[in-house]
Motif scaffolding. Structure first.
Motif, short mmCIF file in Angstrom:
data_model
loop_
_atom_site.label_atom_id
_atom_site.label_comp_id
_atom_site.label_asym_id
_atom_site.label_seq_id
_atom_site.Cartn_x
_atom_site.Cartn_y
_atom_site.Cartn_z
N UNK A 7 0.76 -1.16 0.15
CA UNK A 7 0.01 0.04 -0.11
C UNK A 7 1.02 1.20 0.26
N UNK A 8 0.37 2.23 -0.70
CA UNK A 8 1.21 3.52 -0.73
C UNK A 8 0.82 4.14 0.62
N UNK A 9 1.68 4.91 1.17
CA UNK A 9 1.63 5.78 2.43
C UNK A 9 2.05 7.00 2.09
N UNK A 10 1.74 7.83 3.32
CA UNK A 10 2.18 9.31 3.29
C UNK A 10 2.92 9.52 4.55
N UNK A 11 3.24 10.88 4.83
CA UNK A 11 4.16 11.17 5.71
C UNK A 11 3.53 10.96 7.22
N UNK A 12 2.24 10.64 7.61
CA UNK A 12 1.91 10.02 8.71
C UNK A 12 2.27 8.69 9.19
N UNK A 17 8.01 3.69 8.66
CA UNK A 17 9.08 3.53 7.71
C UNK A 17 10.56 3.35 8.38
N UNK A 18 10.60 4.31 9.37
CA UNK A 18 11.89 4.75 9.88
C UNK A 18 12.13 3.62 11.03
N UNK A 19 11.06 3.01 11.57
CA UNK A 19 11.53 1.80 12.62
C UNK A 19 12.10 0.65 11.54
N UNK A 27 20.68 2.84 11.33
CA UNK A 27 20.96 4.07 11.48
C UNK A 27 20.74 5.16 10.06
N UNK A 28 20.49 6.22 10.50
CA UNK A 28 20.70 7.53 9.52
C UNK A 28 19.14 7.84 9.27
N UNK A 29 18.22 7.58 9.39
CA UNK A 29 16.78 8.09 8.78
C UNK A 29 15.97 8.33 10.02
N UNK A 30 16.03 9.42 10.65
CA UNK A 30 15.18 9.98 11.81
C UNK A 30 13.74 10.08 11.15
N UNK A 31 12.76 10.15 12.04
CA UNK A 31 11.34 10.20 11.62
C UNK A 31 11.50 11.65 10.83
N UNK A 32 11.83 12.51 11.38
CA UNK A 32 11.75 13.91 10.61
C UNK A 32 12.27 13.78 9.34
N UNK A 33 13.50 13.14 9.06
CA UNK A 33 14.10 13.02 7.78
C UNK A 33 13.12 12.06 6.87
N UNK A 34 12.65 11.22 7.39
CA UNK A 34 11.63 10.26 6.62
C UNK A 34 10.53 11.08 6.19
N UNK A 35 10.06 11.88 7.20
CA UNK A 35 8.65 12.91 6.81
C UNK A 35 8.99 13.66 5.85
N UNK A 36 10.32 14.38 5.61
CA UNK A 36 10.49 15.25 4.75
C UNK A 36 10.87 14.34 3.23
#
Length: 159
Positions: A7-12, A17-19, A27-36
């Motif tokens: 399924x396609x997903x969005x910023x929410x 995704x980060x987990x 490492x390297x992908x924070x929730x904030x960076x994934x959101x962006x």
């Protein structure tokens, strides 16, 4: 085998995704960076699960620029490995990218990641280059990145 639901997903869904990224790639992908990343125009972000699953088992994230899609990452938790989850995610990314007008998909993979290399080669990718010592490991060693590409012209074959 139960089919995978992709399924396609969005910023929410950035935290999920980060987990999964942290648990599978590291490492390297924070929730904030994934959101962006997810919020960027042309980004394809997918989660995969099976109807019996409580939570997603895998993700894919790809960034489109013109006629090229960069497959940034596919991550699959252990319970989805060798069970078709990665293939389902790859097929869905390629199909969505082609429908969005991409002519080529690019990706990079660590030279020692045999499972990922096998997935991409079976999906029609061919290696076209290397980035020497691109990845730094937690133990301080370095690993080459192998560069792969695949044309997306015409129909997307079943992977």
């Amino acid at each position: 085998m139960t089919p995978w639901r992709v399924s396609p997903v969005g910023p929410r869904h950035a935290a999920v995704v980060a987990e999964i990224h942290d648990a599978t790639i590291g490492g390297g992908w924070s929730v904030a960076s994934v959101t962006r990343l997810i919020a960027l125009p042309g980004t394809i972000t997918l989660l995969a699960d099976r109807p019996k699953d409580i939570a997603p088992t895998g993700f894919a994230l790809a960034l489109m620029a013109g006629e090229v899609i960069d497959l940034a990452a596919i991550g699959v938790l252990p319970e989805g490995r060798r069970a078709g989850c990665g293939r389902a995610l790859l097929a869905a990314v390629l199909t969505r990218a082609a429908l969005a007008g991409a002519a080529k998909c690019l990706l990079e993979v660590a030279a020692d990641n045999e499972d990922a290399k096998a997935l991409y080669i079976s999906g029609g990718f061919a290696q076209y280059g290397t980035r020497p010592a691109y990845y730094q490991r937690p133990d301080g060693t370095r690993q080459d990145a192998l560069l792969f590409a695949r044309p997306l012209a015409g129909a997307i074959p079943e992977i």
